[in-house]
Design an enzyme around this catalytic site. Structure first.
Site, PDB file in Angstrom:
ATOM      1  N   ARG A 116      -7.145   2.684   8.088  1.00 52.04           N
ATOM      2  CA  ARG A 116      -7.748   2.826   6.758  1.00 52.04           C
ATOM      3  C   ARG A 116      -8.457   4.177   6.673  1.00 52.04           C
ATOM      4  O   ARG A 116      -9.682   4.268   6.719  1.00 52.04           O
ATOM      5  CB  ARG A 116      -8.705   1.664   6.487  1.00 52.04           C
ATOM      6  N   GLN A 121      -3.757   6.334   2.675  1.00 53.94           N
ATOM      7  CA  GLN A 121      -3.909   5.470   1.502  1.00 53.94           C
ATOM      8  C   GLN A 121      -2.581   5.170   0.810  1.00 53.94           C
ATOM      9  O   GLN A 121      -2.360   4.063   0.329  1.00 53.94           O
ATOM     10  CB  GLN A 121      -4.886   6.095   0.506  1.00 53.94           C
ATOM     11  N   ASP A 124      -0.869   2.206   2.451  1.00 57.61           N
ATOM     12  CA  ASP A 124      -1.693   1.007   2.655  1.00 57.61           C
ATOM     13  C   ASP A 124      -1.120  -0.195   1.901  1.00 57.61           C
ATOM     14  O   ASP A 124      -1.481  -0.462   0.759  1.00 57.61           O
ATOM     15  CB  ASP A 124      -3.122   1.303   2.206  1.00 57.61           C
ATOM     16  N   SER A 127      -3.585  -3.076   0.772  1.00 63.62           N
ATOM     17  CA  SER A 127      -4.268  -2.854  -0.507  1.00 63.62           C
ATOM     18  C   SER A 127      -3.319  -3.037  -1.686  1.00 63.62           C
ATOM     19  O   SER A 127      -3.676  -3.668  -2.684  1.00 63.62           O
ATOM     20  CB  SER A 127      -4.870  -1.439  -0.546  1.00 63.62           C
ATOM     21  N   TYR A 222     -14.521  -3.437   6.179  1.00 67.21           N
ATOM     22  CA  TYR A 222     -14.491  -4.892   6.111  1.00 67.21           C
ATOM     23  C   TYR A 222     -15.900  -5.448   6.303  1.00 67.21           C
ATOM     24  O   TYR A 222     -16.805  -4.764   6.775  1.00 67.21           O
ATOM     25  CB  TYR A 222     -13.574  -5.470   7.198  1.00 67.21           C
TER      26      TYR A 222
END
Length: 372
Positions: A116, A121, A124, A127, A222
């Site tokens: 992450r 991104q 990902d 997500s 997280y």
């Protein structure tokens, strides 16, 4: 790209647009006939994009195999030493998959294990698919609630807006908050990470701020596991808030661990008949004590549903997003039409689960060892 075989899986790992892009990078693409039908992409679209559409043997025989769902042991058995597999692998909760891939000497990359970091991104998948799940969960809740989400003024009177509470303000939770707000509901959001409170407010929700809990953000963004005393305090506060809600959507997950229990059976018993709970953590044990994965339970007039694989219910858009994630990762694994695995790259190294007959990912190795 072989056809997905997991029951209910309609997504596809590469859409035709991604095939066109890969062909432009001198990559040959073999697609198993029928692979894209569930996502709205017939074989003709893949042929027009430059793919070779044929048998499953052609797809499974490629240097790189891309998938959506966790491969079955039979599917892993179709692979040979030195092949590369990209897809969801559940490395922390499916130790038998880790061991089978290592024994087959397959080099595997888990979309869930991509670091992450800012540079990753666009790869990902956690997500992108959580975004779809949060949206779909809200639509499911609106359908099951049997009431308007937004205030409705008619000649017969005014109907008050629904009250919706979303537990967990990760990607899925924030999308659920945004969607419920767009539908006109009065939305409350909860997360034990204080940084999430501002995000909830920015989407029009009211953060349920529990100041007695210290900030619980851990590495990677997280939430850290709470102590049992903290959990009790949180559950008591959520039970009090639940009494006032028409809909609760739960999205709280901790990777590699059972989902935290947030809504107890006692809390459900205090909710009004006709209320709805949609639990997105059902597969990991559920955020609601009464949830049963893949089922709908009615208790005291309260409907609790724990759907599995919600992104597959919106296969077209979910596939578009996932396909771009896969395409971007392939950009790191392939150079000028040839495999070029650079394990000095932190994304490549971080996403790698097995290579040269070994389980390379430390947490996946621990999971496999614990299960053995």
């Amino acid at each position: 790209m072989p056809k997905e075989t997991r029951e209910g899986e309609r997504r596809v790992a590469l859409i035709p647009d991604a095939v066109s892009s890969l062909r432009g990078e001198e990559v040959e693409v073999a697609v198993e006939s029928g692979a894209g039908e569930g996502a709205g992409h017939p074989d003709t679209e893949y042929s027009e994009a430059g793919a070779g559409v044929g048998s499953g043997d052609d797809a499974w025989g490629a240097e790189v195999v891309v998938k959506v769902a966790i491969p079955t042991l039979d599917e892993i058995g179709r692979m040979r030493s030195g092949q590369v597999l990209v897809g969801h692998l559940a490395p922390l909760t499916s130790p038998e998959t880790n061991r089978a891939l290592a024994e087959a000497r397959v080099t595997s990359f888990a979309m869930e294990a991509i670091p992450r970091i800012t540079r990753a991104q666009a790869m990902d998948a956690l997500s992108s698919q959580a975004n779809v799940a949060g949206y779909a969960a809200t639509l499911m809740a609106a359908r099951e609630a049997g009431r308007f989400f937004g205030m409705m003024t008619t000649a017969a009177g005014t109907v008050a807006p629904a009250k919706v509470m979303v537990l967990g303000a990760g990607v899925a939770g924030l999308q659920a908050i945004a969607t419920a707000k767009r539908l006109g509901a009065v939305v409350t959001g909860f997360d034990i990470r204080r940084a999430a409170w501002e995000q909830i407010a920015s989407l029009g929700g009211r953060p349920l701020e529990l100041d007695f809990i210290p900030d619980a953000e851990a590495e990677g963004g997280y939430a850290r596991p709470l102590t049992e005393e903290e959990n009790e305090q949180v559950r008591d506060a959520l039970a009090e808030a639940a009494k006032r809600q028409n809909v609760i959507i739960t999205t709280a997950l901790v990777p590699g661990r059972p989902a935290p229990l947030l809504i107890t059976a006692e809390a459900v018993g205090q909710m009004s008949p006709g209320s709805v709970i949609v639990d997105l953590a059902g597969e990991s044990g559920g955020n609601c004590e009464l949830s049963k994965a893949g089922e709908t339970v009615v208790e005291g007039g309260v409907k609790i549903t724990a759907p599995l694989n919600l992104p597959s219910e919106m296969a077209t858009d979910a596939s578009q997003l996932y396909s771009k994630n896969v395409e971007n990762l392939l950009g790191l694994l392939v150079s000028e039409g040839r495999l070029a695995l650079d394990f000095e790259d932190e994304i490549v190294a971080g996403a790698c689960i097995t290579h040269d007959g070994e389980i390379k990912n430390e947490r996946a190795r621990e999971a496999a060892g614990a299960a053995a």
